[in-house]
Design a protein around this motif. Sequence first.
Motif, PDB file in Angstrom:
ATOM      1  N   GLN A 121      64.277  68.989 101.402  1.00 46.84           N
ATOM      2  CA  GLN A 121      64.099  70.440 101.305  1.00 46.84           C
ATOM      3  C   GLN A 121      65.256  71.071 100.529  1.00 46.84           C
ATOM      4  N   LYS A 122      66.478  70.608 100.785  1.00 48.36           N
ATOM      5  CA  LYS A 122      67.655  71.142 100.074  1.00 48.36           C
ATOM      6  C   LYS A 122      67.567  70.772  98.588  1.00 48.36           C
ATOM      7  N   GLN A 123      67.123  69.557  98.325  1.00 46.57           N
ATOM      8  CA  GLN A 123      66.966  69.148  96.925  1.00 46.57           C
ATOM      9  C   GLN A 123      65.999  70.088  96.201  1.00 46.57           C
ATOM     10  N   ALA A 124      64.907  70.470  96.884  1.00 47.54           N
ATOM     11  CA  ALA A 124      63.909  71.355  96.263  1.00 47.54           C
ATOM     12  C   ALA A 124      64.501  72.743  96.000  1.00 47.54           C
ATOM     13  N   VAL A 125      65.221  73.282  96.995  1.00 48.19           N
ATOM     14  CA  VAL A 125      65.851  74.608  96.833  1.00 48.19           C
ATOM     15  C   VAL A 125      66.860  74.559  95.682  1.00 48.19           C
ATOM     16  N   ASP A 126      67.700  73.539  95.669  1.00 48.63           N
ATOM     17  CA  ASP A 126      68.756  73.448  94.646  1.00 48.63           C
ATOM     18  C   ASP A 126      68.179  73.254  93.247  1.00 48.63           C
ATOM     19  N   TYR A 127      67.035  72.573  93.176  1.00 48.76           N
ATOM     20  CA  TYR A 127      66.438  72.315  91.860  1.00 48.76           C
ATOM     21  C   TYR A 127      65.735  73.555  91.315  1.00 48.76           C
ATOM     22  N   GLY A 128      65.322  74.436  92.245  1.00 51.64           N
ATOM     23  CA  GLY A 128      64.645  75.659  91.801  1.00 51.64           C
ATOM     24  C   GLY A 128      63.152  75.523  91.620  1.00 51.64           C
ATOM     25  N   VAL A 129      62.527  74.517  92.243  1.00 48.28           N
ATOM     26  CA  VAL A 129      61.067  74.413  92.134  1.00 48.28           C
ATOM     27  C   VAL A 129      60.414  75.587  92.849  1.00 48.28           C
ATOM     28  N   LYS A 130      59.203  75.916  92.427  1.00 49.96           N
ATOM     29  CA  LYS A 130      58.479  77.051  93.020  1.00 49.96           C
ATOM     30  C   LYS A 130      57.479  76.609  94.082  1.00 49.96           C
ATOM     31  N   ILE A 131      57.186  75.325  94.097  1.00 51.15           N
ATOM     32  CA  ILE A 131      56.272  74.765  95.098  1.00 51.15           C
ATOM     33  C   ILE A 131      56.904  73.488  95.637  1.00 51.15           C
ATOM     34  N   SER A 132      56.889  73.349  96.947  1.00 55.38           N
ATOM     35  CA  SER A 132      57.265  72.060  97.535  1.00 55.38           C
ATOM     36  C   SER A 132      56.271  71.761  98.651  1.00 55.38           C
ATOM     37  N   GLY A 133      56.622  70.886  99.570  1.00 46.10           N
ATOM     38  CA  GLY A 133      55.659  70.580 100.612  1.00 46.10           C
ATOM     39  C   GLY A 133      56.022  69.320 101.355  1.00 46.10           C
ATOM     40  N   CYS A 134      55.020  68.588 101.782  1.00 52.50           N
ATOM     41  CA  CYS A 134      55.276  67.357 102.524  1.00 52.50           C
ATOM     42  C   CYS A 134      54.241  66.303 102.150  1.00 52.50           C
ATOM     43  N   THR A 135      54.619  65.062 102.404  1.00 48.68           N
ATOM     44  CA  THR A 135      53.825  63.912 101.979  1.00 48.68           C
ATOM     45  C   THR A 135      53.748  62.905 103.124  1.00 48.68           C
ATOM     46  N   VAL A 136      52.551  62.475 103.461  1.00 50.13           N
ATOM     47  CA  VAL A 136      52.395  61.323 104.353  1.00 50.13           C
ATOM     48  C   VAL A 136      52.055  60.128 103.474  1.00 50.13           C
ATOM     49  N   HIS A 137      52.786  59.047 103.665  1.00 44.30           N
ATOM     50  CA  HIS A 137      52.561  57.869 102.810  1.00 44.30           C
ATOM     51  C   HIS A 137      52.709  56.589 103.616  1.00 44.30           C
ATOM     52  N   PHE A 138      52.106  55.521 103.095  1.00 47.28           N
ATOM     53  CA  PHE A 138      52.369  54.210 103.673  1.00 47.28           C
ATOM     54  C   PHE A 138      53.762  53.772 103.241  1.00 47.28           C
ATOM     55  N   VAL A 139      54.362  52.923 104.047  1.00 44.99           N
ATOM     56  CA  VAL A 139      55.752  52.531 103.808  1.00 44.99           C
ATOM     57  C   VAL A 139      55.795  51.176 103.123  1.00 44.99           C
ATOM     58  N   ASP A 140      56.544  51.140 102.019  1.00 45.66           N
ATOM     59  CA  ASP A 140      56.865  49.853 101.402  1.00 45.66           C
ATOM     60  C   ASP A 140      58.397  49.694 101.453  1.00 45.66           C
ATOM     61  N   GLU A 141      58.910  48.761 100.682  1.00 49.35           N
ATOM     62  CA  GLU A 141      60.344  48.495 100.834  1.00 49.35           C
ATOM     63  C   GLU A 141      61.244  49.490 100.118  1.00 49.35           C
ATOM     64  N   GLY A 142      60.654  50.378  99.351  1.00 49.18           N
ATOM     65  CA  GLY A 142      61.470  51.363  98.646  1.00 49.18           C
ATOM     66  C   GLY A 142      61.790  52.565  99.529  1.00 49.18           C
ATOM     67  N   MET A 143      62.501  53.491  98.934  1.00 49.73           N
ATOM     68  CA  MET A 143      62.844  54.737  99.649  1.00 49.73           C
ATOM     69  C   MET A 143      61.778  55.782  99.321  1.00 49.73           C
ATOM     70  N   ASP A 144      60.837  55.989 100.244  1.00 47.92           N
ATOM     71  CA  ASP A 144      59.776  56.990 100.078  1.00 47.92           C
ATOM     72  C   ASP A 144      58.892  56.721  98.854  1.00 47.92           C
ATOM     73  N   THR A 145      58.597  55.459  98.600  1.00 48.68           N
ATOM     74  CA  THR A 145      57.854  55.081  97.383  1.00 48.68           C
ATOM     75  C   THR A 145      56.431  54.581  97.647  1.00 48.68           C
ATOM     76  N   GLY A 146      56.016  54.437  98.887  1.00 51.30           N
ATOM     77  CA  GLY A 146      54.731  53.797  99.175  1.00 51.30           C
ATOM     78  C   GLY A 146      53.530  54.675  98.825  1.00 51.30           C
ATOM     79  N   PRO A 147      52.319  54.097  98.879  1.00 49.36           N
ATOM     80  CA  PRO A 147      51.091  54.821  98.516  1.00 49.36           C
ATOM     81  C   PRO A 147      50.911  56.118  99.315  1.00 49.36           C
ATOM     82  N   ILE A 148      50.569  57.181  98.595  1.00 48.97           N
ATOM     83  CA  ILE A 148      50.481  58.529  99.185  1.00 48.97           C
ATOM     84  C   ILE A 148      49.117  58.741  99.834  1.00 48.97           C
ATOM     85  N   ILE A 149      49.130  59.246 101.062  1.00 47.25           N
ATOM     86  CA  ILE A 149      47.903  59.456 101.832  1.00 47.25           C
ATOM     87  C   ILE A 149      47.464  60.921 101.778  1.00 47.25           C
TER      88      ILE A 149
END
Length: 213
Positions: A121-149
């Motif tokens: 959330q802080k990253q979104a505010v600092d970047y200045g995006v106009k839309i953000s939100g949330c993502t549910v995804h399956f987990v793989d070995e990366g950091m928040d990289t798995g298939p998006i649900i």
Amino acid sequence: MNIGVLASGRGSNFQAIIDAIREGKLSAKIVVLITDNPRAFAIERACKYGIPHIVLNPADFASREAFYDRIAAELRDRRTELVVLAGFMRIVGRPLIAAFPNRIMNIHPALLPAFPGLHGQKQAVDYGVKISGCTVHFVDEGMDTGPIIIQAAVPVYHDDTEETLSERILKLEHKIYPEAIRLFSEGRLEVHGRIVRIAGGEREDFSVVNPSF
Ligand code: GRF
């Protein structure tokens, strides 16, 4: 469907799942809460609803693999069918992913692949995006990289702080996480590589800002 929850902190998403089950919106049983933090408020929530909990301290294990082996064993012992990360503040290790392929979900407070990792959330505010939100995804070995649900979007206002945006996003987290779990429990999530198709949906209307949310 038997669910195992992993959480490190406050557990408001854990609570949203408990509530969805209690309200009959989700046909599932939470068989265990596993936490790496003995002070996690999620433990109090588990106790309140008679959900067994286990505290596992990674420092008590010889290796990261041993820690995740043990978590996988605890989950398997309880016939867990879906593992739900609800504010679990660690990158999941290979033994757990191998034990539950495409059967571990996470929720992230940003529209992935934007702003992975901590403080989305802080990253979104600092970047200045106009839309953000949330993502549910399956987990793989990366950091928040798995298939998006499922993803859901919220506006970001010029005077937002990390706190105000987090609060706006959290309300949607509590809606889409039980929804994603329900779709899984109904066998409606088809994973093709990194694409998740929702079977029986009106087109893919769960993957956008759903007005009924
Ligand atoms: C949520 O913002 C979630 O998106 C992130 O960690 C936070 C957990 O909050 N993964 P809670 O413990 O569920 O209240």
